[in-house]
Design a protein around this motif. Structure first.
Motif, short mmCIF file in Angstrom:
data_model
loop_
_atom_site.label_atom_id
_atom_site.label_comp_id
_atom_site.label_asym_id
_atom_site.label_seq_id
_atom_site.Cartn_x
_atom_site.Cartn_y
_atom_site.Cartn_z
N UNK A 58 5.81 6.49 -4.33
CA UNK A 58 7.07 7.16 -4.66
C UNK A 58 8.28 6.57 -3.95
N UNK A 59 8.05 5.91 -2.81
CA UNK A 59 9.17 5.40 -2.03
C UNK A 59 9.27 3.87 -2.04
N UNK A 60 8.14 3.19 -2.32
CA UNK A 60 8.12 1.73 -2.21
C UNK A 60 7.59 1.09 -3.50
N UNK A 61 7.78 -0.22 -3.58
CA UNK A 61 7.21 -1.02 -4.66
C UNK A 61 5.90 -1.64 -4.16
N UNK A 62 4.94 -1.80 -5.06
CA UNK A 62 3.65 -2.38 -4.71
C UNK A 62 3.47 -3.69 -5.47
N UNK A 63 3.03 -4.72 -4.76
CA UNK A 63 2.73 -5.99 -5.42
C UNK A 63 1.39 -6.51 -4.92
N UNK A 114 4.45 -10.66 5.94
CA UNK A 114 5.47 -10.51 4.91
C UNK A 114 6.69 -9.78 5.47
N UNK A 115 7.86 -10.27 5.07
CA UNK A 115 9.13 -9.65 5.45
C UNK A 115 9.97 -9.47 4.21
N UNK A 116 10.49 -8.26 3.98
CA UNK A 116 11.28 -7.95 2.79
C UNK A 116 12.76 -8.16 3.10
N UNK A 117 13.45 -8.87 2.21
CA UNK A 117 14.90 -9.12 2.32
C UNK A 117 15.26 -9.77 3.64
N UNK A 125 14.25 -2.09 -4.14
CA UNK A 125 15.35 -3.04 -4.24
C UNK A 125 15.13 -4.28 -3.37
N UNK A 126 13.86 -4.67 -3.19
CA UNK A 126 13.55 -5.94 -2.52
C UNK A 126 13.80 -7.07 -3.51
N UNK A 127 14.70 -8.01 -3.14
CA UNK A 127 15.03 -9.12 -4.04
C UNK A 127 14.43 -10.44 -3.58
N UNK A 128 14.04 -10.55 -2.31
CA UNK A 128 13.30 -11.74 -1.90
C UNK A 128 12.32 -11.38 -0.79
N UNK A 166 15.25 -6.97 -8.81
CA UNK A 166 14.63 -6.57 -7.55
C UNK A 166 13.38 -5.75 -7.88
N UNK A 167 12.53 -5.55 -6.86
CA UNK A 167 11.33 -4.75 -7.02
C UNK A 167 11.67 -3.27 -6.81
N UNK A 168 11.21 -2.42 -7.72
CA UNK A 168 11.58 -1.02 -7.71
C UNK A 168 10.43 -0.14 -7.22
N UNK A 169 10.81 0.98 -6.64
CA UNK A 169 9.81 1.97 -6.25
C UNK A 169 9.15 2.54 -7.51
N UNK A 170 7.96 3.09 -7.33
CA UNK A 170 7.15 3.63 -8.43
C UNK A 170 6.74 2.56 -9.44
N UNK A 171 6.83 1.28 -9.04
CA UNK A 171 6.40 0.19 -9.92
C UNK A 171 5.32 -0.62 -9.21
N UNK A 172 4.42 -1.17 -10.00
CA UNK A 172 3.30 -1.96 -9.47
C UNK A 172 3.36 -3.34 -10.12
N UNK A 173 3.42 -4.38 -9.27
CA UNK A 173 3.53 -5.75 -9.75
C UNK A 173 2.30 -6.54 -9.31
#
Length: 387
Positions: free
Chosen positions: A44-49, A60-63, A84-87, A106-113
């Motif tokens: 609910x709060x973060x994006x998963x990849x 790993x480091x976001x942004x 909203x992680x873009x790199x 950017x990578x969105x919360x509630x999304x799985x990549x």
């Protein structure tokens, strides 16, 4: 000052060289179908990849500022990053540092990549951790228990992509003896298993007071003696007695699995039957039991096309795992046959693309292009359609 600039340039080139040992490919988002419940997990709060790789030890480091939580699994690393992680900055003690700009805004919360994380080491050859095993079972409608899974065969063929090592299996079918065995899966080539289950027969004994009667089961003569015994497949059959071309007895009977049945035909049961009452059914008797050699295992290695580049450096050649919804389709790479689906083709040059062709009677020929990755295994699943 000049020496300092040269030193900085050398450091930058070294960093770039390290970064080139890693790469991200095949980025996509896992979508949840609206017509059925999905197993895709979200936060609910973060994006998963999910980053698919056989290596471990990444950070790993976001942004460029916030450390990302990573969970290492079998062949995959699941990373949770802020929305909203873009790199994403990826560090490894052996492969260096890679700064990856995501292909979307950017990578969105509630999304799985998902994506493939490539890590190339030109001094260490990529080792297969899984390989194909192909079953050919008789009878065709059999059930295979493989490790902890159960597979129902429709056409007698099955192919599974399993971890290297020892596996146990059990094959069963109605009216046949169960078979339990094991095989050792190596990385050199796929394993072929040809299995013929032995039937579980039933036995019939016929007694009659009619001298020199021709005793027939399902229209086939089994003996010309007053008493005989024969082996049958369980089910419905028909018994008839003949003498000098005339039929004097014709009745159906049922025999169960492993049953030893005795039928006694008395004189009162014998009468001349019209020709129209002769049985039309001609079901063959059970064949003699084969020699007790129910399994045959071979490790037939697929042929190599002439343009495979086994002499190139490791980072300039790769492998392709070719499989399909059709087992036993002929595979050609740039016009040269290499085997049948499924199989893993090794030592392909990364300098060029290859045309993969699948052919099988009753199906449309399929062609697709692939370019191998350096010192990596590229998975290629090709769907074939019936004509």
């Amino acid at each position: 000052m000049r020496r300092g600039l040269i030193l900085l340039m050398m450091i930058a080139l070294a960093t770039l060289a390290n970064a080139q040992q890693m790469g991200i490919e095949d980025f996509s988002r896992l979508k949840r179908p609206f017509w059925k419940r999905s197993k895709v997990t979200v936060d609910k709060q973060k994006a998963i990849i999910d980053l698919y790789t056989q290596e471990k030890g990444f950070a790993f480091t976001a942004n460029g500022k916030e450390a990302a939580e990573a969970e290492e699994g079998d062949g995959v690393i699941t990373v949770k990053v802020p929305t909203k992680t873009h790199h994403l900055t990826i560090k490894h003690p052996q492969y260096g540092t890679l700064t990856w700009r995501v292909p979307v805004k950017y990578l969105k919360r509630k999304k799985h990549y998902r994506a493939t994380l490539l890590a190339t080491d030109s001094t260490k050859k990529y080792k297969l951790k899984e390989q194909w095993v192909q079953f050919e079972v008789s009878p065709k409608n059999a059930i295979v228990h493989m490790d902890t899974t159960i597979i129902l065969l429709r056409d007698g063929l099955m192919a599974k992509y399993l971890p290297l090592g020892k596996h146990t299996y059990q094959v069963e079918a109605p009216f046949y003896e169960e078979l339990t065995d094991s095989f050792e899966l190596a990385d050199s080539a796929k394993t072929m298993l040809s299995i013929a289950l032995q039937p579980t027969y039933s036995y019939l004994t016929v007694s009659t007071q009619m001298p020199k009667a021709d005793i027939r089961v399902d229209g086939l003569s089994i003996n010309k003696q007053e008493e005989t015994s024969t082996r049958l497949i369980p089910g419905e059959h028909r018994l008839s007695l003949h003498y000098k071309g005339n039929c004097y007895y014709d009745e159906p009977f049922t025999i169960g699995l492993g049953e030893k049945k005795h039928i006694e035909v008395a004189l009162k049961d014998l009468r001349l039957r019209p020709a129209a009452e002769k049985p039309k059914k001609a079901l063959a008797l059970a064949p003699p039991a084969e020699a007790n050699d129910s399994t045959a295992t071979t490790g037939a290695k697929e042929a190599d096309p002439k343009d495979m580049a086994a002499s190139l450096p490791l980072d300039m050649r790769g492998m392709v795992n070719i499989h399909s919804n059709v087992i036993g389709a002929r595979i050609s790479i740039s016009g040269k046959p290499v085997g049948e689906t499924p199989c893993i083709v090794q030592d392909l040059s990364t300098r060029r693309s290859y045309v993969i062709t699948l052919e099988k009677e009753g199906y449309k020929t399929v062609k697709t292009a692939v370019r191998p990755r350096g010192n990596e295994l590229t998975d290629l699943n090709i769907k074939m359609k019936q004509k």
